[in-house]
Design a protein around this motif. Structure first.
Motif, PDB file in Angstrom:
ATOM      1  N   LYS A 381     -14.362  14.460 -31.156  1.00  0.00           N
ATOM      2  CA  LYS A 381     -14.035  15.834 -31.208  1.00  0.00           C
ATOM      3  C   LYS A 381     -12.972  16.278 -32.436  1.00  0.00           C
ATOM      4  CE  LYS A 381     -12.008  15.223 -27.229  1.00  0.00           C
ATOM      5  NZ  LYS A 381     -12.186  13.675 -26.914  1.00  0.00           N
ATOM      6  N   THR A 382     -12.349  15.438 -32.674  1.00  0.00           N
ATOM      7  CA  THR A 382     -11.230  15.894 -33.931  1.00  0.00           C
ATOM      8  C   THR A 382     -12.151  15.817 -35.210  1.00  0.00           C
ATOM      9  OG1 THR A 382      -9.332  14.835 -32.623  1.00  0.00           O
ATOM     10  CG2 THR A 382      -8.969  15.122 -34.906  1.00  0.00           C
ATOM     11  N   THR A 383     -12.733  14.637 -35.188  1.00  0.00           N
ATOM     12  CA  THR A 383     -13.471  14.656 -36.294  1.00  0.00           C
ATOM     13  C   THR A 383     -14.308  16.023 -36.555  1.00  0.00           C
ATOM     14  OG1 THR A 383     -13.876  12.385 -35.865  1.00  0.00           O
ATOM     15  CG2 THR A 383     -15.288  13.273 -37.619  1.00  0.00           C
ATOM     16  N   THR A 422      -3.145  21.196 -34.836  1.00  0.00           N
ATOM     17  CA  THR A 422      -3.687  19.524 -34.789  1.00  0.00           C
ATOM     18  C   THR A 422      -3.262  18.868 -33.525  1.00  0.00           C
ATOM     19  OG1 THR A 422      -1.728  18.972 -36.117  1.00  0.00           O
ATOM     20  CG2 THR A 422      -3.747  19.386 -37.425  1.00  0.00           C
ATOM     21  N   GLN A 423      -3.828  17.774 -33.349  1.00  0.00           N
ATOM     22  CA  GLN A 423      -3.718  16.943 -31.980  1.00  0.00           C
ATOM     23  C   GLN A 423      -2.305  16.439 -31.895  1.00  0.00           C
ATOM     24  OE1 GLN A 423      -6.566  14.062 -31.741  1.00  0.00           O
ATOM     25  NE2 GLN A 423      -6.017  13.665 -29.577  1.00  0.00           N
ATOM     26  N   HIS A 424      -1.686  15.951 -33.189  1.00  0.00           N
ATOM     27  CA  HIS A 424      -0.299  15.668 -33.029  1.00  0.00           C
ATOM     28  C   HIS A 424       0.408  16.275 -33.793  1.00  0.00           C
ATOM     29  CE1 HIS A 424      -2.012  11.728 -31.929  1.00  0.00           C
ATOM     30  NE2 HIS A 424      -2.773  11.727 -32.980  1.00  0.00           N
ATOM     31  N   LEU A 506      -7.920  24.672 -32.023  1.00  0.00           N
ATOM     32  CA  LEU A 506      -6.810  24.113 -31.409  1.00  0.00           C
ATOM     33  C   LEU A 506      -7.216  22.871 -30.782  1.00  0.00           C
ATOM     34  CD1 LEU A 506      -6.233  27.269 -29.133  1.00  0.00           C
ATOM     35  CD2 LEU A 506      -4.847  26.575 -30.822  1.00  0.00           C
ATOM     36  N   ASP A 507      -6.688  21.660 -31.335  1.00  0.00           N
ATOM     37  CA  ASP A 507      -6.984  20.336 -31.089  1.00  0.00           C
ATOM     38  C   ASP A 507      -6.028  19.818 -30.116  1.00  0.00           C
ATOM     39  OD1 ASP A 507      -8.014  17.728 -30.869  1.00  0.00           O
ATOM     40  OD2 ASP A 507      -7.964  17.528 -33.062  1.00  0.00           O
ATOM     41  N   GLU A 508      -6.368  19.796 -28.809  1.00  0.00           N
ATOM     42  CA  GLU A 508      -5.702  19.499 -27.641  1.00  0.00           C
ATOM     43  C   GLU A 508      -4.328  20.104 -27.926  1.00  0.00           C
ATOM     44  OE1 GLU A 508      -6.236  15.454 -26.440  1.00  0.00           O
ATOM     45  OE2 GLU A 508      -8.240  15.385 -26.975  1.00  0.00           O
ATOM     46  N   ALA A 509      -4.058  21.057 -28.181  1.00  0.00           N
ATOM     47  CA  ALA A 509      -2.805  21.961 -28.667  1.00  0.00           C
ATOM     48  C   ALA A 509      -1.839  22.079 -27.381  1.00  0.00           C
ATOM     49  CB  ALA A 509      -3.148  23.274 -29.161  1.00  0.00           C
TER      50      ALA A 509
HETATM   51 MG   LIG Z   1      -9.003  13.948 -31.008  1.00  0.00          MG
END
Ligand SMILES: [Mg+2]
Ligand SMILES: Nc1ncnc2c1ncn2[C@@H]1O[C@H](COP(=O)(O)OP(=O)(O)O)[C@@H](O)[C@H]1O
Length: 591
Positions: A381-383, A422-424, A506-509
């Motif tokens: 997903k992030t990719t 981003t995720q982090h 929104l990556d796991e925001a």
């Molecule tokens: Mg991810």
């Protein structure tokens, strides 16, 4: 003494092109260096008339003149030395500062994949330590080589002029005297290398334990870490001690060897003077010249060390500078002022290394549509979302925004239209105000507090900000360490809101938020999403139910696509994921 291969020569030639703007200063410095060596040779030469006329012939006229001549020569020598040293240092510093900046700019422009394959520490060491070594090499070696070489030539000339027979013997014997110095230098270099390695290990322990201080304390490993540090510390001291021993030994030994030489020369020279084959003046001038030779010859012999180290660093630096940027605009790429936000993935394949992470991904998103991407952790997903702002380029297929392949849009203009959480969460060690303002697209007109507070309000961050004693001026600490995970995420969302871009990622925001704040932030995000093409990546299915469409990613492919209800009815991967979430009870209250 100084061994350079053709690659080194090419490297140096390249480095010297940086020198071009300073050529006048360099010429001036060289003239001054010539002056230094000329005046030094003159000092050695002047011993002869001073001895012969004043001390032997007792010439009063010379007694009146010589002290002033000596003063004058020393003064001019000092002046030339000051000017040449300063000019060369100044040139060295400027060149090296330019190289440092060039390197940083280059690294800054490199794509994300470049950073994936480099340890941050290595890059930092290139820009700090390697550049420092080059600076030493430039300021010590260039200054040294030219000046000391000139000086050696001048003094040898005087020495031969005064007594060529004795000089020939001395020149033959001198290398023998210097032999132990070379041996010592070699041992010292090995030791220096070892102690540097030991110091590097020590630094790693420091870095690791300070970063992981909570883990060290939680597992009561303080004593273990102290022991580990003591070991590395001892290792370093072991080499440093050996080094000190040899270092302390080398000077007295050299001087003793020198004394043997001087004693022999004195015996032979004295004999010549007594036999009246030579004047006392020419003998002392000879001896003076020989003694004056010691310093430049010694420093020339040390130069190799600096130059070798500098060459190693220069190779590494140019290696990095030659690294090609793989994410480049296609020729004729253009800037776009506005983006409606239609996004098409066409047969997209992507691989980080050999195995494809995404294979044949196809979908089309209308402008303003809200799409959720779900899938197991590691499904890509992030990719997938990272390909949209071209953190990486697709390895096959294409991503098309508003009918244009993203590679035909100028990179900065593309990214200007994309806001990302981003995720982090990542925050800079700066004020909350500046962290949110980082999202502002116009660097010349910073946003006013009203705009920043508005963004904070929409991200539900205003409450906690106003509870902080310094409000917007609070420094968040390195990577936002002084804030909770949820607070960090809300600031990241505020930063993205302020950017006001047409595509939102929104990556796991909201993954670090509790259910209550998540619900609130979700409301905020809904406001934000309206009118923007939005990609929401989430583990929690509760976050994504309101999306127009859900894409289910599995094994690098989109396996299902549809609305929440459609996918539940379909009874495939999505419904199984949903069941898992639902039965864990984790998010039921927000569904
Ligand atoms: Mg991810
Ligand atoms: N920078 C990277 N270099 C190499 N492999 C990576 C990198 N980032 C992710 N991967 C791999 O790609 C796959 C997908 O990762 P990712 O897109 O982060 O998954 P998700 O976000 O769905 O959890 C994983 O197998 C992961 O190991």
């Amino acid at each position: 003494m100084i061994a350079l291969n053709p690659e080194d020569t090419a490297l140096i030639r390249r480095f010297l092109t940086l020198l071009a703007p300073y050529r006048f200063k360099f010429v001036l410095a060289s003239i001054c260096m010539l002056g230094v060596s000329g005046f030094t040779a003159l000092m050695a030469y002047l011993i002869k008339p001073a001895m012969d006329y004043i001390f032997v012939h007792k010439d009063v006229h010379m007694l009146a003149v010589m002290p002033f001549v000596v003063l004058g020569v020393f003064f001019l020598n000092g002046l030339c030395r000051w000017a040449s040293d300063y000019l060369l240092q100044e040139i060295g510093l400027s060149i090296v500062a330019e190289l440092r900046q060039k390197l940083y700019n280059h690294v800054m422009d490199m794509p994300v994949s470049f950073f994936d394959n480099q340890a941050g520490g290595t890059l930092i060491s290139r820009i700090t330590n390697d550049i420092q070594e080059i600076q030493f090499a430039v300021s010590k070696a260039v200054t040294g080589i030219v000046r000391d070489a000139f000086m050696v030539v001048g003094l040898i000339f005087v020495v031969f002029y005064q007594d060529w027979k004795l000089a020939s013997i001395a020149v033959l014997v001198l290398p023998i005297a210097f032999f132990p110095l070379f041996i010592f230098a070699r041992i010292l270099r090995t030791l220096a290398h070892r102690s540097q390695q030991a110091m590097a290990k020590l630094t790693i322990v420091l870095h690791e334990t300070f970063r992981g201080i909570r883990i060290v304390k939680a597992f009561c490993r303080e004593n273990y870490e102290k022991e580990r540090f003591a070991q590395k510390n001892d290792e370093y001291v072991k080499y440093a001690r050996k080094s000190a021993w040899i270092d302390a030994m080398s000077s007295p030994l050299m001087e003793f060897i020198g004394a043997i030489g001087i004693a022999s020369i004195m015996a032979y020279g004295g004999y010549q003077v007594i036999r009246e084959n030579a004047t006392p003046g020419s003998f002392f001038s000879f001896l003076g010249g020989l003694l004056m030779l010691y310093r430049p010859v010694k420093s020339l012999s040390r130069l190799n060390n600096f130059i070798q180290k500098g060459m190693v660093s220069l190779t590494r630096v140019y290696d990095l500078l030659d690294r090609q940027n793989t994410v480049k605009d296609l020729p004729g790429a253009r800037a776009v002022d506005r983006i409606a936000g239609e996004v098409i993935f066409k047969d997209v394949e992507f691989r980080y290394s050999t195995e494809p992470v995404l294979k044949g991904v196809n979908f089309q998103i209308r402008p303003g549509e809200v799409v959720a991407i779900v899938g197991h952790s590691g499904s890509g997903k992030t990719t997938l979302v990272n390909l949209i702002p071209r953190f990486y380029d697709v390895t096959k297929g294409a991503i098309i925004i508003d009918g244009m392949d993203v590679r035909t849009i100028k990179l900065d203009s593309l990214r200007r239209h994309i806001a990302m959480v981003t995720q982090h969460p990542f925050l800079f060690n700066d004020t909350i105000r500046n962290n949110i303002a980082y999202g502002w697209n116009d660097p010349h007109n910073p946003p006013d507090d009203e705009a920043i507070l508005q963004a904070a309000r929409l991200a539900y961050a205003d409450d906690f900000i106003s509870n902080l004693p310094d409000g917007l001026d609070t420094i968040v600490g390195e990577q936002g360490i002084r804030l909770s995970g949820g607070q960090q995420q809300r600031l990241c969302i505020a930063r993205a809101i302020l950017k006001n871009a047409s595509i939102l990622i929104l990556d796991e925001a909201t993954s670090s938020l509790d259910s209550q704040s998540e619900l609130e932030v979700q409301k905020a995000l809904e406001n934000l999403m309206s009118g923007r093409t939005t990609f929401i990546v989430a583990h929690r299915l509760s976050t994504i139910q309101r999306a127009n469409r859900i894409l289910v990613l599995s094994n690098g492919k989109i396996v299902e696509e549809g609305s929440h209800e459609e996918l539940l009815t379909f009874g495939g991967t999505y419904s199984r994921l949903y069941e898992l979430q639902f039965s864990s009870g984790k998010v039921c209250e927000t569904i």
